[in-house]
Scaffold this active site. Structure first.
Site, PDB file in Angstrom:
ATOM      1  CB  SER A  14     -30.967  41.835 -83.993  1.00  0.00           C
ATOM      2  OG  SER A  14     -32.341  42.395 -83.952  1.00  0.00           O
ATOM      3  CG  HIS A  64     -27.598  44.238 -85.806  1.00  0.00           C
ATOM      4  ND1 HIS A  64     -26.974  44.425 -86.977  1.00  0.00           N
ATOM      5  CD2 HIS A  64     -28.935  44.181 -86.269  1.00  0.00           C
ATOM      6  CE1 HIS A  64     -27.988  44.414 -88.077  1.00  0.00           C
ATOM      7  NE2 HIS A  64     -29.187  44.546 -87.657  1.00  0.00           N
ATOM      8  CG  ASP A  94     -32.365  45.732 -86.003  1.00  0.00           C
ATOM      9  OD1 ASP A  94     -31.490  45.864 -87.368  1.00  0.00           O
ATOM     10  OD2 ASP A  94     -32.336  44.740 -85.392  1.00  0.00           O
ATOM     11  CG  MET A 115     -36.555  49.782 -88.097  1.00  0.00           C
ATOM     12  SD  MET A 115     -37.967  48.481 -87.625  1.00  0.00           S
ATOM     13  CE  MET A 115     -36.847  47.239 -87.669  1.00  0.00           C
ATOM     14  CG  HIS A 171     -29.731  47.295 -90.155  1.00  0.00           C
ATOM     15  ND1 HIS A 171     -30.524  46.047 -90.081  1.00  0.00           N
ATOM     16  CD2 HIS A 171     -29.794  47.788 -91.290  1.00  0.00           C
ATOM     17  CE1 HIS A 171     -30.882  46.004 -91.613  1.00  0.00           C
ATOM     18  NE2 HIS A 171     -30.286  47.010 -92.003  1.00  0.00           N
ATOM     19  CG  MET A 181     -33.410  48.825 -91.587  1.00  0.00           C
ATOM     20  SD  MET A 181     -34.130  47.416 -90.636  1.00  0.00           S
ATOM     21  CE  MET A 181     -33.355  47.716 -88.995  1.00  0.00           C
ATOM     22  CG  MET A 232     -31.194  43.391 -95.350  1.00  0.00           C
ATOM     23  SD  MET A 232     -30.753  43.355 -93.666  1.00  0.00           S
ATOM     24  CE  MET A 232     -32.636  42.983 -92.926  1.00  0.00           C
ATOM     25  CG  PHE A 283     -41.914  43.624 -89.142  1.00  0.00           C
ATOM     26  CD1 PHE A 283     -42.554  44.170 -88.082  1.00  0.00           C
ATOM     27  CD2 PHE A 283     -41.989  44.013 -90.501  1.00  0.00           C
ATOM     28  CE1 PHE A 283     -43.413  45.206 -88.281  1.00  0.00           C
ATOM     29  CE2 PHE A 283     -42.907  45.063 -90.680  1.00  0.00           C
ATOM     30  CZ  PHE A 283     -43.655  45.617 -89.727  1.00  0.00           C
ATOM     31  CG  ASP A 293     -30.094  41.776 -89.826  1.00  0.00           C
ATOM     32  OD1 ASP A 293     -30.763  40.751 -89.025  1.00  0.00           O
ATOM     33  OD2 ASP A 293     -30.357  42.998 -89.984  1.00  0.00           O
ATOM     34  N   GLY A 312     -33.576  36.288 -89.674  1.00  0.00           N
ATOM     35  CA  GLY A 312     -34.022  34.558 -89.601  1.00  0.00           C
ATOM     36  C   GLY A 312     -32.738  33.850 -89.504  1.00  0.00           C
TER      37      GLY A 312
HETATM   38  C1  DX5 Z   1     -34.945  42.920 -89.501  1.00  0.00           C
HETATM   39  C2  DX5 Z   1     -33.923  43.486 -88.711  1.00  0.00           C
HETATM   40  C3  DX5 Z   1     -32.966  42.413 -88.066  1.00  0.00           C
HETATM   41  C4  DX5 Z   1     -34.093  41.537 -87.221  1.00  0.00           C
HETATM   42  C5  DX5 Z   1     -33.354  40.400 -87.036  1.00  0.00           C
HETATM   43  O1  DX5 Z   1     -35.429  44.206 -90.220  1.00  0.00           O
HETATM   44  O2  DX5 Z   1     -32.682  44.276 -89.368  1.00  0.00           O
HETATM   45  O3  DX5 Z   1     -31.828  42.691 -87.377  1.00  0.00           O
HETATM   46  O4  DX5 Z   1     -34.480  42.203 -86.103  1.00  0.00           O
HETATM   47  O5  DX5 Z   1     -34.162  39.469 -86.220  1.00  0.00           O
HETATM   48  P1  DX5 Z   1     -34.522  37.920 -86.619  1.00  0.00           P
HETATM   49  O6  DX5 Z   1     -33.049  37.145 -86.344  1.00  0.00           O
HETATM   50  O7  DX5 Z   1     -35.428  37.557 -85.680  1.00  0.00           O
HETATM   51  O8  DX5 Z   1     -34.846  37.964 -88.062  1.00  0.00           O
HETATM   52 ZN    ZN Z   2     -30.838  44.519 -88.372  1.00  0.00          ZN
END
Ligand code: DX5
Ligand code: ZN
Length: 228
Positions: A12, A37, A39, A41, A71, A73, A142, A148, A176, A178
């Site tokens: 990501s 990936h 993201d 938002m 992704h 969101m 998730m 974040f 996805d 952590g």
């Molecule tokens: C969170 C995102 C993730 C995130 C992953 O909302 O969807 O893709 O950026 O980042 P890490 O691996 O640092 O949690």
């Molecule tokens: Zn993501």
């Protein structure tokens, strides 16, 4: 669906230096990333803003071949299907929580020429996917609240992943949030095969090693799943 799934690592780029996005993305691909990936938002479905289809289109102009997953969101995923397809997205993964008519969104994503992923927030029960499973290519579980990068991995989500792998042995299952070398083992053991990793890869001094370590872990665990 038939056959076996493969381990794929998708960094990501959310926490990368976004002013250098194409260089950063290319660097990750050169380090062994299987896909990117991205993201997206909207500041509404999640309390954060990132980027949209104009940026994805610019990135595609620089990076011709890589597999792009967005992704989404966002509160209205149906609104961005055509722009994202035009931008060169390969897979459109959207959250089902704000959507009234999930099958229609799945159909429109496919008609636009993209693969379909459905994403579940931590509070969404996994069984809801049953009614959509024949319409999707992938389910994203998730492992943090979306919004974040850099949050703590929720190990309690692994029950959802193993339930999916038990019931759908040949389906792509993504995790996805952590995920990195310290948490990959749980994800691999539960049966995830598409691994999103943000800060663990971006902040590493050796991203190629991190990517390889995670891929090896998933491949090994998948071997056990398919022996069962
Ligand atoms: C969170 C995102 C993730 C995130 C992953 O909302 O969807 O893709 O950026 O980042 P890490 O691996 O640092 O949690
Ligand atoms: Zn993501």
């Amino acid at each position: 669906m038939s056959g076996k799934v493969k381990a794929k690592i998708g960094p990501s780029i959310l926490n990368a230096d976004l002013s250098q996005l194409s260089d950063e993305s290319q660097r990750l691909l050169d380090c062994g990333a299987d896909y990117l990936h991205l993201d997206v938002m909207d500041g509404h479905f999640v309390p954060n803003l990132s980027f949209g289809h104009p940026l994805v289109k610019c990135l595609r102009a620089k990076i011709k071949d890589a597999f792009f997953e967005t992704h989404m969101m966002v509160s209205k995923p149906q609104q961005w299907i055509t722009p994202m397809a035009d931008a060169g997205v390969n897979q459109y993964t959207f959250h089902i929580e704000p959507v009234d008519d999930v099958p229609t969104v799945c159909r429109k994503v496919k008609e636009a020429g993209m693969k379909v992923g459905i994403a579940l927030k931590p509070g969404t029960p996994v069984e809801v996917v049953t009614e959509y499973i024949d319409k999707v290519d992938m389910v994203l579980v998730m492992t943090v609240e979306p919004g974040f990068g850099g949050q703590k991995f929720m190990e309690s989500m692994m029950n959802k992943v193993s339930w999916l792998r038990e019931n759908y042995p040949a389906m792509d299952i993504e995790v996805d949030g952590g995920v990195g070398p310290s948490t990959i083992h749980c994800c691999a053991k539960a049966g995830a095969n598409m691994i999103v990793s943000g800060t663990a890869v971006i902040n590493s001094s050796n991203p190629a090693n991190v990517i390889k370590e995670m891929k090896d872990s998933v491949n090994e665990a998948l071997g056990f799943w398919y022996l069962k």
